[in-house]
Design a protein around this motif. Structure first.
Motif, PDB file in Angstrom:
ATOM      1  N   SER A   1      19.602  44.485  12.014  1.00 36.84           N
ATOM      2  CA  SER A   1      19.594  43.131  12.576  1.00 36.84           C
ATOM      3  C   SER A   1      19.738  43.143  14.086  1.00 36.84           C
ATOM      4  O   SER A   1      19.284  42.246  14.772  1.00 36.84           O
ATOM      5  CB  SER A   1      20.723  42.301  11.957  1.00 36.84           C
ATOM      6  OG  SER A   1      21.966  42.908  12.262  1.00 36.84           O
ATOM      7  N   GLY A   2      20.363  44.207  14.590  1.00 40.79           N
ATOM      8  CA  GLY A   2      20.589  44.240  16.031  1.00 40.79           C
ATOM      9  C   GLY A   2      19.662  45.171  16.782  1.00 40.79           C
ATOM     10  O   GLY A   2      19.842  45.416  17.960  1.00 40.79           O
ATOM     11  N   MET A   3      18.679  45.697  16.075  1.00 42.84           N
ATOM     12  CA  MET A   3      17.843  46.714  16.690  1.00 42.84           C
ATOM     13  C   MET A   3      16.563  46.117  17.253  1.00 42.84           C
ATOM     14  O   MET A   3      15.986  45.215  16.660  1.00 42.84           O
ATOM     15  CB  MET A   3      17.485  47.755  15.631  1.00 42.84           C
ATOM     16  CG  MET A   3      16.853  49.003  16.185  1.00 42.84           C
ATOM     17  SD  MET A   3      16.838  50.286  14.928  1.00 42.84           S
ATOM     18  CE  MET A   3      16.288  51.684  15.900  1.00 42.84           C
ATOM     19  N   LEU A   4      16.133  46.652  18.389  1.00 43.07           N
ATOM     20  CA  LEU A   4      14.828  46.248  18.929  1.00 43.07           C
ATOM     21  C   LEU A   4      13.767  46.959  18.113  1.00 43.07           C
ATOM     22  O   LEU A   4      13.509  48.138  18.302  1.00 43.07           O
ATOM     23  CB  LEU A   4      14.697  46.651  20.405  1.00 43.07           C
ATOM     24  CG  LEU A   4      13.302  46.413  20.998  1.00 43.07           C
ATOM     25  CD1 LEU A   4      12.993  44.928  21.113  1.00 43.07           C
ATOM     26  CD2 LEU A   4      13.163  47.093  22.344  1.00 43.07           C
ATOM     27  N   LEU A   5      13.213  46.246  17.169  1.00 46.10           N
ATOM     28  CA  LEU A   5      12.236  46.880  16.283  1.00 46.10           C
ATOM     29  C   LEU A   5      11.272  45.838  15.741  1.00 46.10           C
ATOM     30  O   LEU A   5      11.679  44.898  15.070  1.00 46.10           O
ATOM     31  CB  LEU A   5      12.956  47.575  15.117  1.00 46.10           C
ATOM     32  CG  LEU A   5      12.042  48.329  14.159  1.00 46.10           C
ATOM     33  CD1 LEU A   5      11.496  49.577  14.821  1.00 46.10           C
ATOM     34  CD2 LEU A   5      12.779  48.686  12.885  1.00 46.10           C
ATOM     35  N   HIS A   6      10.001  46.012  16.083  1.00 48.52           N
ATOM     36  CA  HIS A   6       8.989  45.122  15.533  1.00 48.52           C
ATOM     37  C   HIS A   6       7.922  45.939  14.849  1.00 48.52           C
ATOM     38  O   HIS A   6       7.226  46.713  15.486  1.00 48.52           O
ATOM     39  CB  HIS A   6       8.357  44.276  16.645  1.00 48.52           C
ATOM     40  CG  HIS A   6       9.177  43.099  17.012  1.00 48.52           C
ATOM     41  ND1 HIS A   6       9.902  43.027  18.180  1.00 48.52           N
ATOM     42  CD2 HIS A   6       9.428  41.944  16.336  1.00 48.52           C
ATOM     43  CE1 HIS A   6      10.568  41.875  18.210  1.00 48.52           C
ATOM     44  NE2 HIS A   6      10.296  41.202  17.110  1.00 48.52           N
ATOM     45  N   THR A   7       7.828  45.748  13.559  1.00 49.39           N
ATOM     46  CA  THR A   7       6.775  46.455  12.830  1.00 49.39           C
ATOM     47  C   THR A   7       5.587  45.511  12.715  1.00 49.39           C
ATOM     48  O   THR A   7       5.747  44.293  12.811  1.00 49.39           O
ATOM     49  CB  THR A   7       7.246  46.837  11.431  1.00 49.39           C
ATOM     50  OG1 THR A   7       7.626  45.651  10.740  1.00 49.39           O
ATOM     51  CG2 THR A   7       8.420  47.785  11.499  1.00 49.39           C
TER      52      THR A   7
ATOM     53  N   GLN B   1      -1.483  55.229  15.067  1.00 50.70           N
ATOM     54  CA  GLN B   1      -1.410  53.968  14.322  1.00 50.70           C
ATOM     55  C   GLN B   1      -0.013  53.738  13.770  1.00 50.70           C
ATOM     56  O   GLN B   1       0.563  52.658  13.923  1.00 50.70           O
ATOM     57  CB  GLN B   1      -2.404  53.988  13.156  1.00 50.70           C
ATOM     58  CG  GLN B   1      -3.848  53.986  13.597  1.00 50.70           C
ATOM     59  CD  GLN B   1      -4.809  54.100  12.427  1.00 50.70           C
ATOM     60  OE1 GLN B   1      -4.387  54.246  11.271  1.00 50.70           O
ATOM     61  NE2 GLN B   1      -6.099  54.045  12.704  1.00 50.70           N
ATOM     62  N   LEU B   2       0.510  54.770  13.125  1.00 53.06           N
ATOM     63  CA  LEU B   2       1.813  54.604  12.482  1.00 53.06           C
ATOM     64  C   LEU B   2       2.942  54.432  13.494  1.00 53.06           C
ATOM     65  O   LEU B   2       3.863  53.650  13.280  1.00 53.06           O
ATOM     66  CB  LEU B   2       2.097  55.789  11.556  1.00 53.06           C
ATOM     67  CG  LEU B   2       1.269  55.773  10.269  1.00 53.06           C
ATOM     68  CD1 LEU B   2       1.448  57.071   9.492  1.00 53.06           C
ATOM     69  CD2 LEU B   2       1.632  54.578   9.377  1.00 53.06           C
ATOM     70  N   MET B   3       2.855  55.140  14.610  1.00 54.77           N
ATOM     71  CA  MET B   3       3.904  54.977  15.617  1.00 54.77           C
ATOM     72  C   MET B   3       3.895  53.563  16.186  1.00 54.77           C
ATOM     73  O   MET B   3       4.946  52.995  16.457  1.00 54.77           O
ATOM     74  CB  MET B   3       3.727  55.993  16.740  1.00 54.77           C
ATOM     75  CG  MET B   3       4.408  57.296  16.430  1.00 54.77           C
ATOM     76  SD  MET B   3       4.547  58.322  17.896  1.00 54.77           S
ATOM     77  CE  MET B   3       3.259  59.463  17.586  1.00 54.77           C
ATOM     78  N   LEU B   4       2.687  53.015  16.356  1.00 55.47           N
ATOM     79  CA  LEU B   4       2.600  51.639  16.849  1.00 55.47           C
ATOM     80  C   LEU B   4       3.090  50.661  15.799  1.00 55.47           C
ATOM     81  O   LEU B   4       3.891  49.766  16.080  1.00 55.47           O
ATOM     82  CB  LEU B   4       1.149  51.309  17.234  1.00 55.47           C
ATOM     83  CG  LEU B   4       0.633  51.945  18.521  1.00 55.47           C
ATOM     84  CD1 LEU B   4      -0.875  51.803  18.614  1.00 55.47           C
ATOM     85  CD2 LEU B   4       1.298  51.318  19.734  1.00 55.47           C
ATOM     86  N   ARG B   5       2.631  50.855  14.572  1.00 54.22           N
ATOM     87  CA  ARG B   5       3.015  49.924  13.506  1.00 54.22           C
ATOM     88  C   ARG B   5       4.511  49.967  13.225  1.00 54.22           C
ATOM     89  O   ARG B   5       5.116  48.952  12.887  1.00 54.22           O
ATOM     90  CB  ARG B   5       2.226  50.247  12.228  1.00 54.22           C
ATOM     91  CG  ARG B   5       0.764  49.829  12.298  1.00 54.22           C
ATOM     92  CD  ARG B   5       0.124  49.858  10.926  1.00 54.22           C
ATOM     93  NE  ARG B   5       0.883  49.069   9.987  1.00 54.22           N
ATOM     94  CZ  ARG B   5       0.916  49.295   8.673  1.00 54.22           C
ATOM     95  NH1 ARG B   5       0.239  50.297   8.164  1.00 54.22           N
ATOM     96  NH2 ARG B   5       1.622  48.525   7.893  1.00 54.22           N
ATOM     97  N   ALA B   6       5.084  51.167  13.355  1.00 59.23           N
ATOM     98  CA  ALA B   6       6.506  51.304  13.061  1.00 59.23           C
ATOM     99  C   ALA B   6       7.379  50.906  14.268  1.00 59.23           C
ATOM    100  O   ALA B   6       8.590  51.044  14.229  1.00 59.23           O
ATOM    101  CB  ALA B   6       6.818  52.734  12.637  1.00 59.23           C
ATOM    102  N   GLY B   7       6.720  50.444  15.328  1.00 65.17           N
ATOM    103  CA  GLY B   7       7.491  49.965  16.480  1.00 65.17           C
ATOM    104  C   GLY B   7       8.200  51.072  17.232  1.00 65.17           C
ATOM    105  O   GLY B   7       9.296  50.873  17.742  1.00 65.17           O
TER     106      GLY B   7
END
Length: 520
Positions: free
Chosen positions: A4-10, A24-30
């Motif tokens: 909840s507190g992490m900067l992470l956008h998948t 692709q996966l590195m971008l998708r996994a944020g």
RNA sequence: CGGGGCGUGGCGCAGCCUGGUUAGCGCGCUUGCUUCGGGAGCAAGAAGUCGGAGGUUCAAAUCCUCUCGCCCCGACCA
């Protein structure tokens, strides 16, 4: 870590610019975000992995007796001028001036810096050997950055430099790095192969590349099914070819071949195979013209040609130069009647008889050309690119060719840099000698990307445990169910308590969303 | 550097050929309600210099010129 507190956008969708799966996966996994071509931000989740790779490298380097330190990325031009690479390195070197107009570059590698350090610090054989390394950002203005973090213009590299008093010591240093690299890549969960390689502009005599086997690899590597021969194809040796004995020389004959310029066209027109034709390529080795002969079905290996010629730069002659040198237009060059130019031929041409060549005249080729009778070859050399059906140069068995990603490279430099920068020491007899060097690089981000290339499925990355960002993933399927939630929290606390790297998805999301993110 | 392609909210795209008023769609984001064990539904909302400059025109995302950026294919490198 709490999600909840992490900067992470998948993301659900695959970014349009990403070609290879790791990107692709590195971008998708944020994990990364592009800033400009070949320049990336490494986001928290990505950095977590990168640091793990770094630490594995650090541990194995330290274990092998190397010492970590840190060099400036900003290098004064003087050192590079002194080594001669200020000119040689070309456009790939990012150059800049300070406010007073003094020239600098951003280090693409650090042979100069380390050699400079050593020549100032080391006087006696008693202080050697030494092996120094750093994990640092490198800058190379690549012709074509691509594949995400795999080939960036700014990237993290581990580079190490060894300094020895004699060849035996240098061999030992090289061997110990080779072994350390093997351990490092094994620990990163990579399937790789160490191959013989060309040392390119870094220089030196012997070098090995560590190649991760992957379809997206930019290099081709060859290995023998029988013995342990393995090499980059650009380095791989080719042998003389045996042709059936007893073929009689036929008289040479000139034939009209209108508009037939390429090997394919000529072969079809004359009804011969490309194996019966010899291509004549005109190269300029630092402005000295060279006529290079290879069989019609073979390719010139420019790395070999460059090494053989001893030139700084090699390029193919343009049509105007060809006209001037051979007297005929491009596409009709041949060795017969050439004057004032060195003719060198590939080993596979040596035993060939009655072959087809250009006539150095527009729309004409020569049939039944023979070496010695119709023209002279100044030198026979291994000059071509190895083909899949070539035999192993060591044992003669079958070879296989695979694609690989170069994640590490080790070089025996010898005295190339110690000579240029005058890095010497006094031996036990008080005699002044040049230090013998080696250098050893690992692409840190590249290794991370390579690990993804090898370990993923349709839903996401399957990290090898040693470089996984977290080891325990706690996913409360419902944030409303107090029992589930408190159980999840208990597990999380217990993990943290036990020193495990745990992550809890405490976001108020539906279970499906969480599962998908966890997979990524 | 040579060849090809693309620039339109954070992401993926349509619209351009054949100029015409408030520039659309999906994902994501915000708010509310209903949902809730593998990327939910409804409703309301925020968010776009149409890469930039110049030109043509009554009118330009759309046509023309220049320019910048990004991606892909070829010779090098961790």
């Amino acid at each position: 870590m709490r999600l909840s507190g992490m900067l992470l956008h998948t993301t659900r969708e695959v970014p349009a610019d990403a070609e290879v799966i790791s990107h692709q996966l590195m971008l998708r996994a944020g994990m990364i975000r592009q800033v400009a071509a070949g320049i990336y931000m490494i986001l928290p989740m990505g950095y977590k992995v990168l640091k793990k790779v770094e630490n594995i490298i650090r541990e194995e380097m330290d274990r092998a007796g190397a010492q970590e330190m840190l060099m400036p990325a900003l290098n004064p031009a003087e050192l590079w001028i002194e080594s001669g690479r200020w000119n040689v390195y070309g456009k790939e070197l990012i150059r800049l001036k300070d406010r007073r107009g003094r020239d600098f570059c951003l280090g693409p590698t650090h042979e100069e810096m380390f050699t400079d350090l050593i020549r100032k610090e080391i006087r006696s054989y008693r202080s050697l050997p030494l092996n120094l390394y750093q994990i640092q950002t490198k800058f190379r203005d690549e012709y074509r950055p691509r594949f995400g973090i795999m080939r960036g213009r700014e990237f993290l590299m581990k580079d190490a430099y060894s300094f020895d008093t004699d060849d035996e010591g240098a061999d030992a240093s090289y061997k110990s790095m080779y072994e350390a690299y093997t351990l490092i890549f094994k620990r990163c969960g990579l399937r790789f192969r160490a191959v013989e390689a060309d040392s390119g502009p870094i220089g030196g005599s012997v070098s090995n590349e560590f190649m991760v086997l992957a379809e997206s690899g930019e290099d081709e590597i060859v290995h023998c099914v029988a013995c342990d021969y393995a090499s980059n194809v650009t380095k791989a040796e080719t042998l003389e070819v045996d042709y059936p004995a007893g073929e009689q020389s036929r008289p040479m004959e000139k034939v009209h071949t209108p508009e037939m310029k390429t090997v394919d066209e000529v072969c079809r027109f004359l009804k011969v195979t490309s194996k019966e034709l010899v291509k004549t390529m005109i190269y300029l080795a630092d402005d000295t013209p060279l006529a290079v002969l290879v069989r019609g079905d073979h390719m010139v290996n420019e790395a070999k040609l460059l090494n053989f010629s001893g030139a700084q730069e090699l390029k193919m002659a343009d049509s105007a130069a060809i006209q001037k040198i051979t007297g005929g237009p491009e596409g009709f060059s041949g060795p017969v009647g050439l004057e004032g130019i060195k003719v060198i031929a590939d080993l596979a041409v040596k035993g060939l008889k009655n072959f087809v060549t250009g006539a150095n005249e527009n729309d004409y080729h020569l049939l039944s050309v023979n070496i010695g009778r119709d023209f002279e070859v100044h030198d026979f050399q291994d000059l071509r690119l190895l083909e899949a059906d070539d035999p192993c140069p060591r044992c003669g068995s079958t070879l296989t060719i695979e694609k690989g990603i170069e994640v590490g490279h080790v070089f025996k430099l010898g005295t190339k840099y110690s000579q240029a920068l005058k890095a010497t020491f006094q031996d036990a007899q008080g005699e002044e000698k040049l230090i013998i060097m080696g250098c050893y690089g690992i692409g840190v981000g590249r290794s991370m990307a390579a690990a993804i290339e090898q370990n993923h499925d349709e839903d996401g990355i399957i990290w090898p445990m040693p470089i996984a960002p977290y080891h325990v993933y706690i996913l409360p399927v419902s944030m409303k169910d107090g029992e589930v939630l408190s159980a999840a929290e208990d597990i999380y606390s217990a993990c943290i308590e036990a020193g495990l790297e745990a992550i809890i998805d405490d976001r108020d999301e539906r279970a499906g969303v969480k599962f998908k993110d966890a997979d990524l």
